[in-house]
Structure formats: C-alpha cells, structure tokens
Motif scaffolding. Structure first.
Motif, mmCIF file in Angstrom:
data_model
loop_
_atom_site.group_PDB
_atom_site.id
_atom_site.type_symbol
_atom_site.label_atom_id
_atom_site.label_comp_id
_atom_site.label_asym_id
_atom_site.label_seq_id
_atom_site.Cartn_x
_atom_site.Cartn_y
_atom_site.Cartn_z
ATOM 1 N N ASP A 171 0.832 -1.206 0.000
ATOM 2 C CA ASP A 171 0.000 0.000 0.000
ATOM 3 C C ASP A 171 0.862 1.249 0.000
ATOM 4 O O ASP A 171 0.594 2.218 -0.729
ATOM 5 N N SER A 172 1.933 1.242 0.787
ATOM 6 C CA SER A 172 2.835 2.399 0.830
ATOM 7 C C SER A 172 3.538 2.607 -0.501
ATOM 8 O O SER A 172 3.669 3.731 -0.984
ATOM 9 N N ALA A 173 3.996 1.509 -1.100
ATOM 10 C CA ALA A 173 4.703 1.611 -2.379
ATOM 11 C C ALA A 173 3.792 2.156 -3.469
ATOM 12 O O ALA A 173 4.197 3.018 -4.268
ATOM 13 N N LEU A 174 2.554 1.681 -3.519
ATOM 14 C CA LEU A 174 1.623 2.181 -4.530
ATOM 15 C C LEU A 174 1.266 3.637 -4.266
ATOM 16 O O LEU A 174 1.088 4.421 -5.207
ATOM 17 N N ALA A 175 1.187 4.014 -2.990
ATOM 18 C CA ALA A 175 0.924 5.411 -2.665
ATOM 19 C C ALA A 175 2.058 6.310 -3.134
ATOM 20 O O ALA A 175 1.837 7.468 -3.517
ATOM 21 N N LEU A 176 3.282 5.787 -3.108
ATOM 22 C CA LEU A 176 4.437 6.551 -3.583
ATOM 23 C C LEU A 176 4.459 6.686 -5.099
ATOM 24 O O LEU A 176 5.163 7.538 -5.636
ATOM 25 N N GLY A 177 3.714 5.822 -5.789
ATOM 26 C CA GLY A 177 3.685 5.871 -7.242
ATOM 27 C C GLY A 177 4.233 4.645 -7.926
ATOM 28 O O GLY A 177 4.425 4.645 -9.149
ATOM 29 N N ALA A 178 4.484 3.577 -7.167
ATOM 30 C CA ALA A 178 4.946 2.327 -7.780
ATOM 31 C C ALA A 178 3.885 1.796 -8.739
ATOM 32 O O ALA A 178 2.687 2.076 -8.599
#
Length: 311
Positions: free
Chosen positions: A202-209
């Motif tokens: 979830d954090s990685a996708l929030a960063l734009g992954a």
C-alpha cells in the motif's frame, strides 16, 4: 506477448512445486498457475528467489519456463529470472528462458566478486544488447551483496537499457527516489517500478509504484489483487485494512525453528506448506539443502491460514 510499458498490478514470484524426489512437479506447477490466474493476477514471475531458482538445475529452470509460458499461452506476461554470478552465464540463461517462452528477463547485479558500479552498468548493458525481450533489474542486496543505487537505475532507465526494476532491497527511501525520478525526468518514459515487499505494498503504490511482486501472493493472490484495486481506487483506509490482514498472514514465514534452519527454509517452506494445505500443490518439499518444516510447524502454518479465512 508484448509487454506494454509500464507493467502494472500484482505479479507474484511463482513457487516451484517439487516432487518427493526433488524434480519439478509439472501438474502442481500448472495447478499453481491456474490458482494465480483465477485470483486475478496481472503477470507471473518465474525463476526468482521464491521460485528457488538458485537451487534448480538449468534443465529444471527451462522446464519451469516452458511449462508456465506454454500454459498461460499469452494470457499474462511471463517474466523469467536469468540469475547467475557473471555476465556470460546470465547471457546463457537469457537465451534459454527466451527460447522457452519468457516475455521479459530479470537479472541481478553480478555477484561472487565485488563489483564497481561501472561494472554493474556494463553488465546490464551487455545483457540488454543481447536480449530480444525487455530487461528488468532485480535489486536483491541480501543475496548479491550489492545495492543498486537509484542513480544507476535511473541512468540505465534513461538510456533504454532497463525496462523496469523489481526492488527487494527493503530500502523505501531509495525506492522512492527511483519512483520519483522515473515519473519526473523527461528522459525517462514508461519505466516500470515494482516492489518486492509483501508488507508495504500500500505504501509503495501510494508513492507511485506500478505494482508488486509479493511471494505471499502465491498463497493469497486474491488478497493482493484486492489490495492493488483498493489502492488504485483511492480507498486508502480499505487498503490499509487489507494490507494489515496480509501482514498478519505473512507471520507464517517465521514458523521454522531458527535453531535448526535458516530464514529461507522457514519462509519458502511456509509458502509451500500453505499451498499444500490449500490443495494447490501435491507436495510441500523445498529444494536441498533447505531444511523441511516439521509436522508441528506445518500445523502452525495452517493456523495462519485459518486466521486469514483461507482454510
């Protein structure tokens, strides 16, 4: 199939089921692929760490790629690891997995000897020059003892050497630098950035992954596909809840007794035990010299599955 840029979604690193005598269990491998496809995954990564690629013979590696690529028949992109110590050996693997049907290849930095960043860059450029399919870098410092810097990854993305990155470094700050650079630099277009961590998708996708390559996705592909969807819909509260459920399930990797086995034996043994208990594969064997889980440790895996509603 032709991979579009960037590759997005959930791309699990497929476990390699083995028979009791240590050969590739082709029917179970096909069953596992069907389980993942039914779960809605967006691609498949074979011959990575979770696939136990380091423990497989060259013939077994090729059989895995032929089986998976042949079975999905272009429904999903198939990425294949071409992981070895030096550039010439990696190039041999590239030729083999491409001939077996891989749509992209994934390679770590060279290892065994200490390498300079210039040598790592040359390694990737030589691979890309010989590969007829896209090349992904695999940042895996725990295994190869080299951390790919964000600067190097972005340099290789800008000149077209790399199509994407699978980051299993655990360094979220460096990962963020790659994601930001890939999205803001005018000389980089369509570069894929995937996280290899089960715990911070979830954090990685929030960063734009662009997506995730979670080993636990073998056990619960539906959960990771749900998590990916929630993030893309902007339901961050729902995504956090799903991520926390998956974090709880991930606790299964610690069932093995550290007094008699390493972390890899425990984690891969747990994934395979979970797949066995769920009826996906016929045998939970891990490749030698890894130590198998005990009957009691397998029972503990079952409790994690039951707690997550999977058994």
């Amino acid at each position: 199939m032709t991979i579009t840029a960037p590759l997005t979604g959930v791309v699990p690193p497929v476990c390699t089921p083995l028979t009791p005598d240590g050969e590739v269990d082709v029917p179970s491998l096909i069953g596992l692929v069907d389980h993942l496809v039914a779960g809605g995954v967006h691609g498949l990564f074979v011959l990575g760490s979770t696939s136990e690629a380091a423990y497989l013979t060259d013939a077994q590696r090729r059989l895995v790629v032929e089986t998976v690529a042949g079975h999905v028949a272009g429904q999903l992109p198939v990425l294949a690891g071409a992981i070895d110590m030096t550039t010439p050996r990696v190039l041999d693997h590239v030729a083999a997995v491409v001939a077996a049907g891989a749509d992209a290849v994934v390679a770590t930095a060279p290892f065994y000897t200490r390498t300079h960043p210039a040598e790592i860059a040359r390694h990737y450029r030589l691979i890309a020059a010989r590969s007829p399919v896209p090349l992904f870098a695999y940042d895996l410092p725990v295994a190869v003892h080299t951390k790919l810097s964000a600067e190097l990854v972005l340099e290789l993305a800008a000149d077209g050497t790399l199509f994407g990155l699978k980051d299993s470094s655990g360094d979220l700050g460096a990962f963020r630098s790659v994601v930001t650079g890939a999205r803001t630099r005018p000389d980089i277009s369509g570069f894929t950035v995937l996280t290899g961590s089960e715990l911070v998708v979830d954090s990685a996708l929030a960063l734009g992954a662009d997506g995730a390559v979670p080993g636990l996705g073998n056990v619960d592909p539906v959960g990771y596909v749900r998590l990916d969807r929630l993030c893309r819909e902007g339901d961050w509260e729902g995504a956090r809840g799903e991520q926390e459920r998956l974090c709880g399930l991930f606790g299964m990797v610690g069932v093995g007794d550290p007094g008699r086995m390493g972390g890899s034996s425990s984690a891969l043994g747990a994934f395979k035990a979970a797949l066995y208990l769920r009826g996906v594969i016929a045998c939970p064997l891990t490749a030698a010299p890894q130590v198998p889980l005990s009957e009691g440790e397998v029972e503990r895996v079952g409790k994690y599955l039951a707690g997550a509603g999977l058994l």
